[in-house]
Design a protein around this motif. Structure first.
Motif, PDB file in Angstrom:
ATOM      1  N   ALA A   1       0.666  -1.255   0.014  1.00  0.00           N
ATOM      2  CA  ALA A   1       0.044  -0.016   0.138  1.00  0.00           C
ATOM      3  C   ALA A   1       0.949   1.169  -0.095  1.00  0.00           C
ATOM      4  O   ALA A   1       0.987   1.928  -1.051  1.00  0.00           O
ATOM      5  CB  ALA A   1      -1.190  -0.007   1.230  1.00  0.00           C
ATOM      6  N   PHE A   2       1.668   1.692   1.284  1.00  0.00           N
ATOM      7  CA  PHE A   2       2.418   2.837   1.170  1.00  0.00           C
ATOM      8  C   PHE A   2       3.295   2.899   2.588  1.00  0.00           C
ATOM      9  O   PHE A   2       3.004   1.778   3.422  1.00  0.00           O
ATOM     10  CB  PHE A   2       1.551   4.156   1.135  1.00  0.00           C
ATOM     11  CG  PHE A   2       0.773   4.390   2.349  1.00  0.00           C
ATOM     12  CD1 PHE A   2       1.026   5.580   3.148  1.00  0.00           C
ATOM     13  CD2 PHE A   2      -0.286   3.802   2.668  1.00  0.00           C
ATOM     14  CE1 PHE A   2       0.411   5.706   4.289  1.00  0.00           C
ATOM     15  CE2 PHE A   2      -1.194   4.224   3.737  1.00  0.00           C
ATOM     16  CZ  PHE A   2      -0.726   5.066   4.425  1.00  0.00           C
ATOM     17  N   TRP A   3       4.186   3.575   2.632  1.00  0.00           N
ATOM     18  CA  TRP A   3       4.973   3.587   3.910  1.00  0.00           C
ATOM     19  C   TRP A   3       5.089   5.141   4.351  1.00  0.00           C
ATOM     20  O   TRP A   3       4.720   6.078   3.404  1.00  0.00           O
ATOM     21  CB  TRP A   3       6.435   3.037   3.541  1.00  0.00           C
ATOM     22  CG  TRP A   3       7.041   3.587   2.354  1.00  0.00           C
ATOM     23  CD1 TRP A   3       7.027   3.063   0.987  1.00  0.00           C
ATOM     24  CD2 TRP A   3       7.918   4.842   2.197  1.00  0.00           C
ATOM     25  NE1 TRP A   3       7.868   3.897   0.141  1.00  0.00           N
ATOM     26  CE2 TRP A   3       8.308   4.837   1.028  1.00  0.00           C
ATOM     27  CE3 TRP A   3       8.076   5.529   3.251  1.00  0.00           C
ATOM     28  CZ2 TRP A   3       9.237   6.014   0.573  1.00  0.00           C
ATOM     29  CZ3 TRP A   3       8.876   6.792   2.823  1.00  0.00           C
ATOM     30  CH2 TRP A   3       9.611   7.073   1.437  1.00  0.00           C
ATOM     31  N   SER A   4       5.684   5.335   5.707  1.00  0.00           N
ATOM     32  CA  SER A   4       6.345   6.707   5.860  1.00  0.00           C
ATOM     33  C   SER A   4       7.103   6.478   6.938  1.00  0.00           C
ATOM     34  O   SER A   4       6.960   5.767   7.927  1.00  0.00           O
ATOM     35  CB  SER A   4       4.864   7.595   6.446  1.00  0.00           C
ATOM     36  OG  SER A   4       4.327   7.023   7.660  1.00  0.00           O
ATOM     37  N   PHE A   5       7.970   7.480   7.226  1.00  0.00           N
ATOM     38  CA  PHE A   5       8.703   7.772   8.272  1.00  0.00           C
ATOM     39  C   PHE A   5       8.313   8.871   9.181  1.00  0.00           C
ATOM     40  O   PHE A   5       8.113   9.977   8.646  1.00  0.00           O
ATOM     41  CB  PHE A   5      10.291   8.044   7.767  1.00  0.00           C
ATOM     42  CG  PHE A   5      11.054   6.920   7.186  1.00  0.00           C
ATOM     43  CD1 PHE A   5      11.965   6.057   7.802  1.00  0.00           C
ATOM     44  CD2 PHE A   5      10.954   6.919   5.878  1.00  0.00           C
ATOM     45  CE1 PHE A   5      12.547   5.110   7.133  1.00  0.00           C
ATOM     46  CE2 PHE A   5      11.399   5.772   4.991  1.00  0.00           C
ATOM     47  CZ  PHE A   5      12.523   5.054   5.774  1.00  0.00           C
ATOM     48  N   THR A   6       8.303   8.638  10.419  1.00  0.00           N
ATOM     49  CA  THR A   6       7.748   9.747  11.416  1.00  0.00           C
ATOM     50  C   THR A   6       8.757  10.060  12.478  1.00  0.00           C
ATOM     51  O   THR A   6       9.023   8.901  13.173  1.00  0.00           O
ATOM     52  CB  THR A   6       6.180   9.394  11.846  1.00  0.00           C
ATOM     53  OG1 THR A   6       5.536   8.869  10.891  1.00  0.00           O
ATOM     54  CG2 THR A   6       5.570  10.508  12.603  1.00  0.00           C
ATOM     55  N   LEU A   7       8.627  11.255  12.799  1.00  0.00           N
ATOM     56  CA  LEU A   7       9.860  11.646  13.755  1.00  0.00           C
ATOM     57  C   LEU A   7       9.125  11.750  15.357  1.00  0.00           C
ATOM     58  O   LEU A   7       7.898  12.640  15.175  1.00  0.00           O
ATOM     59  CB  LEU A   7      10.613  13.024  13.439  1.00  0.00           C
ATOM     60  CG  LEU A   7      11.576  13.565  14.355  1.00  0.00           C
ATOM     61  CD1 LEU A   7      12.588  12.404  14.660  1.00  0.00           C
ATOM     62  CD2 LEU A   7      12.086  14.843  13.778  1.00  0.00           C
ATOM     63  N   TYR A   8       9.470  11.541  16.216  1.00  0.00           N
ATOM     64  CA  TYR A   8       8.727  11.750  17.634  1.00  0.00           C
ATOM     65  C   TYR A   8       9.698  12.211  18.693  1.00  0.00           C
ATOM     66  O   TYR A   8      10.889  11.712  18.750  1.00  0.00           O
ATOM     67  CB  TYR A   8       8.112  10.561  18.212  1.00  0.00           C
ATOM     68  CG  TYR A   8       7.058  10.003  17.316  1.00  0.00           C
ATOM     69  CD1 TYR A   8       5.714  10.564  17.402  1.00  0.00           C
ATOM     70  CD2 TYR A   8       7.391   8.870  16.540  1.00  0.00           C
ATOM     71  CE1 TYR A   8       4.734   9.954  16.541  1.00  0.00           C
ATOM     72  CE2 TYR A   8       6.443   8.357  15.701  1.00  0.00           C
ATOM     73  CZ  TYR A   8       4.999   8.933  15.665  1.00  0.00           C
ATOM     74  OH  TYR A   8       4.288   8.594  14.834  1.00  0.00           O
ATOM     75  N   GLU A   9       9.501  13.033  19.664  1.00  0.00           N
ATOM     76  CA  GLU A   9      10.249  13.148  20.838  1.00  0.00           C
ATOM     77  C   GLU A   9       9.907  11.801  21.640  1.00  0.00           C
ATOM     78  O   GLU A   9       8.947  11.158  21.547  1.00  0.00           O
ATOM     79  CB  GLU A   9       9.866  14.340  21.860  1.00  0.00           C
ATOM     80  CG  GLU A   9       8.513  14.568  22.105  1.00  0.00           C
ATOM     81  CD  GLU A   9       8.121  13.837  23.560  1.00  0.00           C
ATOM     82  OE1 GLU A   9       8.992  13.136  24.106  1.00  0.00           O
ATOM     83  OE2 GLU A   9       7.095  13.939  23.868  1.00  0.00           O
ATOM     84  N   LYS A  10      11.000  11.252  22.275  1.00  0.00           N
ATOM     85  CA  LYS A  10      11.009   9.688  22.806  1.00  0.00           C
ATOM     86  C   LYS A  10      10.117   9.609  24.020  1.00  0.00           C
ATOM     87  O   LYS A  10       9.436   8.767  24.262  1.00  0.00           O
ATOM     88  CB  LYS A  10      12.545   9.414  22.969  1.00  0.00           C
ATOM     89  CG  LYS A  10      12.546   7.674  23.418  1.00  0.00           C
ATOM     90  CD  LYS A  10      14.000   7.191  23.545  1.00  0.00           C
ATOM     91  CE  LYS A  10      13.899   5.933  23.662  1.00  0.00           C
ATOM     92  NZ  LYS A  10      15.263   5.197  23.496  1.00  0.00           N
ATOM     93  N   GLU A  11      10.289  10.574  24.926  1.00  0.00           N
ATOM     94  CA  GLU A  11       9.656  10.403  26.298  1.00  0.00           C
ATOM     95  C   GLU A  11       8.145  10.132  26.398  1.00  0.00           C
ATOM     96  O   GLU A  11       7.715   9.194  26.716  1.00  0.00           O
ATOM     97  CB  GLU A  11      10.184  11.606  27.275  1.00  0.00           C
ATOM     98  CG  GLU A  11       9.120  11.528  28.544  1.00  0.00           C
ATOM     99  CD  GLU A  11       9.941  10.347  29.433  1.00  0.00           C
ATOM    100  OE1 GLU A  11       9.300   9.836  30.406  1.00  0.00           O
ATOM    101  OE2 GLU A  11      11.311   9.914  29.134  1.00  0.00           O
ATOM    102  N   ASN A  12       7.509  11.149  25.801  1.00  0.00           N
ATOM    103  CA  ASN A  12       6.127  10.732  25.584  1.00  0.00           C
ATOM    104  C   ASN A  12       5.324  10.430  24.097  1.00  0.00           C
ATOM    105  O   ASN A  12       4.418   9.887  24.084  1.00  0.00           O
ATOM    106  CB  ASN A  12       5.333  12.243  25.996  1.00  0.00           C
ATOM    107  CG  ASN A  12       5.674  12.565  27.251  1.00  0.00           C
ATOM    108  OD1 ASN A  12       5.613  11.895  28.052  1.00  0.00           O
ATOM    109  ND2 ASN A  12       6.019  13.718  27.447  1.00  0.00           N
ATOM    110  N   GLY A  13       6.393  10.341  23.170  1.00  0.00           N
ATOM    111  CA  GLY A  13       5.941   9.726  21.835  1.00  0.00           C
ATOM    112  C   GLY A  13       5.036  11.172  21.162  1.00  0.00           C
ATOM    113  O   GLY A  13       4.240  10.695  20.291  1.00  0.00           O
ATOM    114  N   PHE A  14       5.410  12.269  21.026  1.00  0.00           N
ATOM    115  CA  PHE A  14       4.483  13.265  20.527  1.00  0.00           C
ATOM    116  C   PHE A  14       5.440  13.766  19.399  1.00  0.00           C
ATOM    117  O   PHE A  14       6.630  13.581  19.327  1.00  0.00           O
ATOM    118  CB  PHE A  14       4.096  14.276  21.404  1.00  0.00           C
ATOM    119  CG  PHE A  14       3.383  13.915  22.703  1.00  0.00           C
ATOM    120  CD1 PHE A  14       2.540  12.939  22.452  1.00  0.00           C
ATOM    121  CD2 PHE A  14       3.476  14.357  23.877  1.00  0.00           C
ATOM    122  CE1 PHE A  14       1.502  12.317  23.334  1.00  0.00           C
ATOM    123  CE2 PHE A  14       2.528  14.157  24.829  1.00  0.00           C
ATOM    124  CZ  PHE A  14       1.660  13.151  24.706  1.00  0.00           C
TER     125      PHE A  14
END
Length: 475
Positions: free
Chosen positions: A385-398
């Motif tokens: 179908a499709f893919w994506s790369f997503t960036l988060y701050e690690k502690e809370n995952g936002f």
């Protein structure tokens, strides 16, 4: 005399209380000088691990239903139609995504079944996921199975639903018995955001989704809602472990179907029975054990750290990947614990995989540095179908807040392939010269640990066996 007095003060007390107001059975709690039930570190850790799936999902579902702001339905048996990709204000769950449109309905099935009615949806990827407080994942409809090519209606109920006995209803295509009275039904729709005409068509289809009670569907008056006194949810899972774990678990026990032949169900019931928490009982602090909330919080944070270590280990993460987000009876404790901590309410491997992107040297990705992720055409994620790369701050995952509102790289949020069909993605405080804005993930320079999660929708499970997740190289 002082020594004797001190010894007397530290003596363990044995308190006998009733553990169920409708029973003559009693339970003895051995307590310390502060009145806390005496539990070893091993016992506390075992309770925390067996509770985490419930605590995490209680927090997630309650925030989606009851939070004052953000992605919330403001109540049960209400829906939220979302026609814009999420941004950094989305804090209802750790590691939300920015590559599909979430459509959410919060279901209270105590009095009446709820029927969700879907039109055909013209997208390469759509899935419906339904999850209660026990965090077992049901996918009743998905394009992976050929669904959403025609209008479909589905009815949800539980063993405790008052106005329904499991009979067939004319015009209803599917019915599903759920384990929990309170559930989140989440529709993920790939919006084709970079194809304006198709995107608008999908938005129109989303706006035609409907939800009704069975009574309304049959042309009868809607049953009045039944009052419910929900225990407080926490800003984090650690807050519940510290402040009101037994009250939350008592509520969950009263609204969840447990299987007497399922070992994980019986294990958690056994642990809590010894604390005075049993299904069918009204929570009463005077008839339950007093637990050391600070200690439970401390242990929960330890377990959280250990689970992140498992998720960040390529071998362990890949081994776990096909055992995550499954229906009841299909996964062990670790397969429930790790995703409940790292990012709840995901999908099974058939629908999506979530490999983490790690650094070459194994050190955490930190916003004090810039990074590059490179894939050749042959190394691209094996997605049907499709893919994506997503960036988060690690502690809370936002998401990382930024003026560009750019949190992911992919088909919906934007991407540009190289001439050879590969891609270079940059994580940096400033966009490097010559780098397409679509391939740039902005950060704020700070001593902040971050995560990059790759989502692969409808993965090729045969190719994934030999495919290797890319690494982030420090620039």
């Amino acid at each position: 005399m002082k020594t004797l007095a001190k010894f007397s003060f530290l003596l363990m007390l044995v308190i006998t209380i009733s553990c169920n107001s409708s029973s003559n059975d009693t339970i003895k709690f051995e307590t310390d000088d502060q009145g806390f039930i005496i539990l070893s570190n091993e016992e506390i850790e075992d309770i925390v691990k067996r509770s985490y799936q419930y605590v995490a999902m209680y927090n997630v579902n309650q925030k989606m239903a009851l939070a004052e702001s953000g992605m919330t339905t403001r109540g049960y048996n209400k829906g939220l139609k979302n026609t814009k990709l999420l941004d950094h204000t989305a804090k209802f769950i750790s590691r939300p995504n920015n590559d599909v449109l979430y459509q959410t309905a919060m279901l209270d099935l105590r009095k009446d079944p709820i029927i969700l009615q879907f039109p055909a949806i013209d997208s390469k990827y759509v899935s419906l996921m339904v999850t209660g407080y026990d965090h077992y994942v049901n996918i009743p409809l998905s394009t992976v199975n050929g669904d959403f090519d025609k209008p479909t209606s589905i009815l949800f109920y539980t063993k405790r639903t008052e106005n329904y006995n499991g009979e067939d209803i004319e015009g209803i295509d599917k019915k599903m018995e759920l384990t929990g009275d309170f559930n989140s039904a989440v529709l993920r729709v790939m919006p084709h955001a970079n194809e304006p005409e198709k995107y608008q068509k999908i938005i129109d289809q989303i706006n035609n989704i409907k939800g009704v009670s069975l009574s309304e569907y049959l042309g009868k008056p809607k049953l009045p809602p039944e009052e419910v006194d929900f225990p407080a949810y926490g800003a984090t899972d650690a807050d519940i472990f510290e402040n009101n774990l037994l009250e939350v678990m008592q509520f969950i026990f009263n609204h969840t179907t447990f299987d007497p032949d399922f070992k994980l169900d019986q294990a958690v019931l056994d642990r809590y029975e010894k604390l005075g928490v049993v299904p069918g009982k009204k929570f009463d602090p005077s008839t339950t054990a007093k637990i050391d909330g600070e200690k439970f919080k401390e242990v929960s944070l330890k377990v959280k750290k250990e689970s992140f270590a498992i998720f960040s280990d390529p071998k362990q993460s890949k081994k776990l990947s096909t055992t995550l987000f499954l229906p009841k009876g299909s996964a062990g404790l670790e397969s429930l614990l790790v995703p409940s901590i790292v990012g709840p309410i995901g999908q099974p491997a058939k629908e999506a995989l979530y490999p983490p992107v790690l650094t070459e040297d194994g050190k955490p990705i930190n916003a004090m540095n810039d990074y590059k992720i490179s894939l050749s055409k042959e190394e691209m994620p094996p997605a049907k179908a499709f893919w994506s790369f997503t960036l988060y701050e690690k502690e809370n995952g936002f998401f990382i807040p930024n003026d560009h509102k750019k949190y992911s790289v992919g088909e919906n949020s934007g991407m540009k392939l190289n001439d050879d069909g590969g891609i270079d993605i940059y994580i940096s405080a400033e966009k490097p010269d010559g780098v397409p804005a679509e391939n740039w993930l902005p950060i704020n320079r700070a001593d902040l640990e971050m995560d990059v999660i790759l989502r692969i929708y409808q993965p090729d499970l045969e190719k994934i066996k030999t495919w290797k997740s890319p690494t982030a190289v420090k620039i």
